[in-house]
Design an enzyme around this catalytic site. Structure first.
Site, PDB file in Angstrom:
ATOM      1  N   CYS A 298      -7.464   7.144  -5.568  1.00  0.00           N
ATOM      2  CA  CYS A 298      -8.625   6.656  -6.604  1.00  0.00           C
ATOM      3  C   CYS A 298      -7.839   5.732  -7.795  1.00  0.00           C
ATOM      4  CB  CYS A 298      -9.493   7.732  -7.136  1.00  0.00           C
ATOM      5  SG  CYS A 298     -10.267   8.981  -6.025  1.00  0.00           S
TER       6      CYS A 298
ATOM      7  N   ARG B  72      -4.652   2.206  -3.994  1.00  0.00           N
ATOM      8  CA  ARG B  72      -4.969   3.786  -4.473  1.00  0.00           C
ATOM      9  C   ARG B  72      -5.883   4.517  -3.682  1.00  0.00           C
ATOM     10  NH1 ARG B  72      -2.319   4.879  -9.398  1.00  0.00           N
ATOM     11  NH2 ARG B  72      -3.618   6.620  -9.590  1.00  0.00           N
TER      12      ARG B  72
ATOM     13  N   TRP C 130     -10.273   7.403  -2.982  1.00  0.00           N
ATOM     14  CA  TRP C 130      -9.382   8.070  -1.723  1.00  0.00           C
ATOM     15  C   TRP C 130     -10.366   9.560  -1.456  1.00  0.00           C
ATOM     16  CZ3 TRP C 130      -6.352  12.052  -0.629  1.00  0.00           C
ATOM     17  CH2 TRP C 130      -5.494  12.235   0.715  1.00  0.00           C
TER      18      TRP C 130
ATOM     19  N   ASN D 190     -10.261  10.096 -11.496  1.00  0.00           N
ATOM     20  CA  ASN D 190      -9.284  10.206 -10.437  1.00  0.00           C
ATOM     21  C   ASN D 190      -8.753  11.607 -10.657  1.00  0.00           C
ATOM     22  OD1 ASN D 190      -6.013   8.647 -10.491  1.00  0.00           O
ATOM     23  ND2 ASN D 190      -7.228   9.991  -8.905  1.00  0.00           N
ATOM     24  N   GLY D 191      -8.463  12.538  -9.692  1.00  0.00           N
ATOM     25  CA  GLY D 191      -7.898  13.777  -9.819  1.00  0.00           C
ATOM     26  C   GLY D 191      -8.722  14.841  -9.137  1.00  0.00           C
TER      27      GLY D 191
ATOM     28  N   GLU E   6      12.598   7.959   8.854  1.00  0.00           N
ATOM     29  CA  GLU E   6      11.915   6.708   8.202  1.00  0.00           C
ATOM     30  C   GLU E   6      11.346   5.676   9.136  1.00  0.00           C
ATOM     31  OE1 GLU E   6      10.586   6.666   5.685  1.00  0.00           O
ATOM     32  OE2 GLU E   6      10.101   4.271   5.120  1.00  0.00           O
TER      33      GLU E   6
ATOM     34  N   LYS F 147       7.373   5.096   9.562  1.00  0.00           N
ATOM     35  CA  LYS F 147       6.864   3.634   9.416  1.00  0.00           C
ATOM     36  C   LYS F 147       5.936   2.972  10.377  1.00  0.00           C
ATOM     37  CE  LYS F 147       7.672   3.058   6.320  1.00  0.00           C
ATOM     38  NZ  LYS F 147       7.084   3.389   4.895  1.00  0.00           N
TER      39      LYS F 147
ATOM     40  N   GLU G 183       2.692   5.355  10.552  1.00  0.00           N
ATOM     41  CA  GLU G 183       1.447   4.987   9.353  1.00  0.00           C
ATOM     42  C   GLU G 183       0.989   3.545   9.398  1.00  0.00           C
ATOM     43  OE1 GLU G 183       3.069   5.335   5.456  1.00  0.00           O
ATOM     44  OE2 GLU G 183       4.994   4.459   5.998  1.00  0.00           O
TER      45      GLU G 183
ATOM     46  N   HIS H 264      15.230  21.048  23.301  1.00  0.00           N
ATOM     47  CA  HIS H 264      14.907  22.688  23.168  1.00  0.00           C
ATOM     48  C   HIS H 264      13.210  22.663  23.012  1.00  0.00           C
ATOM     49  CE1 HIS H 264      18.828  24.246  23.012  1.00  0.00           C
ATOM     50  NE2 HIS H 264      19.161  22.951  22.177  1.00  0.00           N
TER      51      HIS H 264
ATOM     52  N   LYS I 216      -1.628   4.877  -1.526  1.00  0.00           N
ATOM     53  CA  LYS I 216      -0.111   4.899  -1.963  1.00  0.00           C
ATOM     54  C   LYS I 216       0.312   5.729  -2.837  1.00  0.00           C
ATOM     55  CE  LYS I 216       3.265   1.477  -2.663  1.00  0.00           C
ATOM     56  NZ  LYS I 216       3.934   1.494  -1.497  1.00  0.00           N
TER      57      LYS I 216
END
Ligand code: G6P
Length: 593
Positions: free
Chosen positions: A2, A27, A75, A99-100, A468, A472, A475, A491, A588
């Site tokens: 947000c 955001r 978000w 936001n929160g 990573e 990447k 996502e 395994h 983000k």
């Protein structure tokens, strides 16, 4: 997680708010909305989806300009992404953006329902609006806000309008919020990028501060007492939102890598500055972070143990907070974060500090909560990163960890390989070469973009890189991808190997090359399509499809491979027509736990 913005002043309010929302879209981008004052009445306009949808709605309404307003891009956390849950929320006299997360929202809501309030959304934010409206029945605005602060459990950055008062109110706890001071008005915003077009002067609000904004003045209060706060200045060069002609921020940010690496190396070219990087006094290190920042930590773990001989563990911040912590008398906790606002990393940092353990942050945003609260910090200075999937900030996190390992090893007299600091200066040109050679990755890109699932395997530092690379890819392209320690695949997970599934083996460590190749053979003999990403000198296996990069040394090779993997992820996502800069469901800056 947000983004919020508010404006009061002489400029076109709707335009300021929309520009701010576009800049804050990284955001969260599930829904957005504005609340503006038109003819002394608050109008709320909301829309599901991107800010561009909201802009279309607003254009249709042909509204008159407003003297102030607040806006939000969401978000979703509490309640799905629908119009009722979109902000701003208006209850009685109170309209707000939040936001929160409010942890005691359900309890408050039950009590407010008893007082006659009805709720139209599933959000905790609407509960805040109702509580404030309820308090205003018997209290002044400032007293009501103080009551609210005492009542709320959780995190919040709030922008508030109250009917009958031509002012904006701002307050925060844990979620970020600043106020901007302009020539033609004043702002509140989640971060400076939202308002940099209008002003570079800003004040960071601390927990407990309440700001009141008028069009030509502002006041900040702490516990109902007016206080003076330092006005900071932002240097706009660092926060340009421009794509520089590239089709996506992600590509632009990969292209920035040679320059930002070079800037970082320049900062430490003088050995006096190495004090910052020298961790030789510590016997153990815990690296705590989330997402890609944690994966940067995995690369750091290998280098710190191998070169600086310091026992190092890496933890997800969301786990670290709740685990039993075992420290010795010389433990350092390193927090890694691009935004410096990731809720779990902040919470872990605060807990560690309470225990009296030294903290060091590797952080990109110099104004962030982590940068301000940590004992000592190393700024990555990658500049603003807009694409949700991190690239240049991750690369600089790894570079900083490489430099720390190098310098600490040197200071402890452990550096056996003949590597000089000047060797690090080869890195910007080599990254540039990796970027220029993108045609060499086309075949791999084409194979991956046609697959629905793939694996990355590696051992040691190569496994850290695989984590990573795999993240990447998944996502931004939505291809299911897993990274595995090459020896572990058999395994259990090997049962997922089917004909033609791509398995990418990363091999930069000559001691582990044969082992990883034989693990690749195990999956190839079960039908997998093996792909090898390796360095010159280790590429003498002709039977695989290969990407070969120039070999340098162990501090640098991993960074070069990661750049290749970032480019592969980008072009695969491009082939698949994905929304590269704003992948579905992501944000983000994750400011909730
Ligand atoms: C989000 C982002 C990731 C990032 C992670 C940690 O999940 O999408 O790219 O790695 O948060 O963020 P931080 O700002 O703490 O590095």
């Amino acid at each position: 997680m947000c983004g919020i913005i508010g404006y009061i002043g002489k400029d076109n309010t709707v335009e300021v708010l929309l520009n701010g929302l576009y800049a804050l879209e990284y955001r969260g981008y599930d829904s957005s909305g504005v609340a503006i004052n038109i003819d002394n009445k608050i109008s709320v306009i909301r829309s599901v989806g991107r800010v561009s949808k909201l802009e279309e709605e607003i254009k249709k309404l042909n509204i008159k300009d407003s003297i102030y307003g607040i806006a939000h891009t969401r978000w979703a956390t509490n309640g799905e992404a629908n119009i009722n849950n979109a902000h701003p929320h208006k209850v009685g006299k109170v309209t707000l953006v939040h936001n929160g997360i409010i942890e005691n929202a359900n309890v408050l809501k039950r009590n407010l329902i008893k007082e006659g309030y009805q709720f139209n959304s599933d959000t905790d934010s609407e509960v805040i609006a109702a509580f404030l409206d309820y308090s205003l029945r018997d209290n002044s605005i400032l007293d009501s806000i103080e009551l609210l602060k005492r009542k709320l459990v959780g995190s919040y950055a709030l922008g508030i309008i109250i009917d009958g008062s031509d002012e904006l109110y701002a307050l925060r706890k844990d979620s970020p919020l600043l106020i901007g001071i302009g020539n033609k008005g004043n702002f509140l915003a989640s971060d400076i990028t939202a308002i940099i077009k209008y002003t570079s002067d800003y004040i960071l609000l601390d927990v407990g501060d309440v700001a009141i904004l008028k069009n030509d003045s502002y006041e900040v209060y702490k516990e109902n007492k007016k206080i003076n706060k330092e006005i900071l200045k932002s240097t706009s060069s660092n926060i340009s939102n421009d794509k520089n002609g590239y089709s996506h921020h992600m590509l632009k940010e990969i292209m920035d890598e040679p320059q930002v690496i070079s800037n970082l190396l320049d900062r430490y070219s003088n050995s006096d500055s190495w004090k910052e990087l020298d961790l030789s006094e510590y016997k153990s290190i815990d690296i705590v972070a989330c997402g890609s920042a944690m994966y940067a930590g995995l690369v750091g773990q290998v280098l710190l143990e191998e070169y600086a001989e310091i026992k190092t563990n890496v933890y997800a911040a969301s786990e670290y907070r709740y685990k039993k912590k075992i420290y010795n008398d010389k433990t350092l906790v390193i927090l890694i974060s691009q935004s410096g606002e990731t809720a779990d990393t902040i919470a872990a940092m605060r807990e560690v500090k309470k225990l009296g353990i030294d903290t060091l942050a590797i952080v990109n945003n110099s104004n962030s909560t982590i940068a301000r609260e940590v004992d000592r910090k190393i700024l990555t200075e990658a500049g603003v990163e807009i694409a949700v999937a991190t690239t240049k900030a991750y690369v600089l996190q790894v570079c900083v960890l490489s430099l720390i390992s190098y310098v600490t090893s040197y200071k402890k007299g452990l550096l056996k390989d003949k590597i000089s600091y000047n060797d690090f200066y080869k890195l910007p040109d080599l990254v540039d070469l990796v970027i220029k050679n993108v045609d060499n990755y086309k075949e791999v890109i084409s194979i991956l973009s046609k697959s629905e699932s793939c694996f990355f395997i590696g051992r040691g530092i190569d496994y850290a890189i695989c984590m990573e690379g795999s993240l990447k890819l998944k996502e931004v392209s939505y291809i299911h991808s897993e990274a595995y320690q090459a020896g572990e695949l058999k395994h259990g997970t090997i049962s997922l190997i089917e004909k033609d599934i791509p398995v990418v083996a990363v091999i930069t460590d000559k001691n582990l090359k044969e082992k990883t190749l034989s693990n690749l053979g195990e999956v190839e003999s079960r039908g997998a399509k093996g792909i090898v990403i390796t360095t010159e000198g280790l590429d003498d296996n002709d039977e695989h499809l290969k990407i070969v990069i120039k070999s340098t040394n162990r501090f640098l090779d991993s960074i070069l491979v990661v750049c290749v993997l970032q480019l592969i992820a980008y072009y695969v996502a491009l082939d698949r027509g994905c929304d590269i800069d704003k992948p579905r469901n992501l944000a983000k800056s994750v400011t909730v736990e």
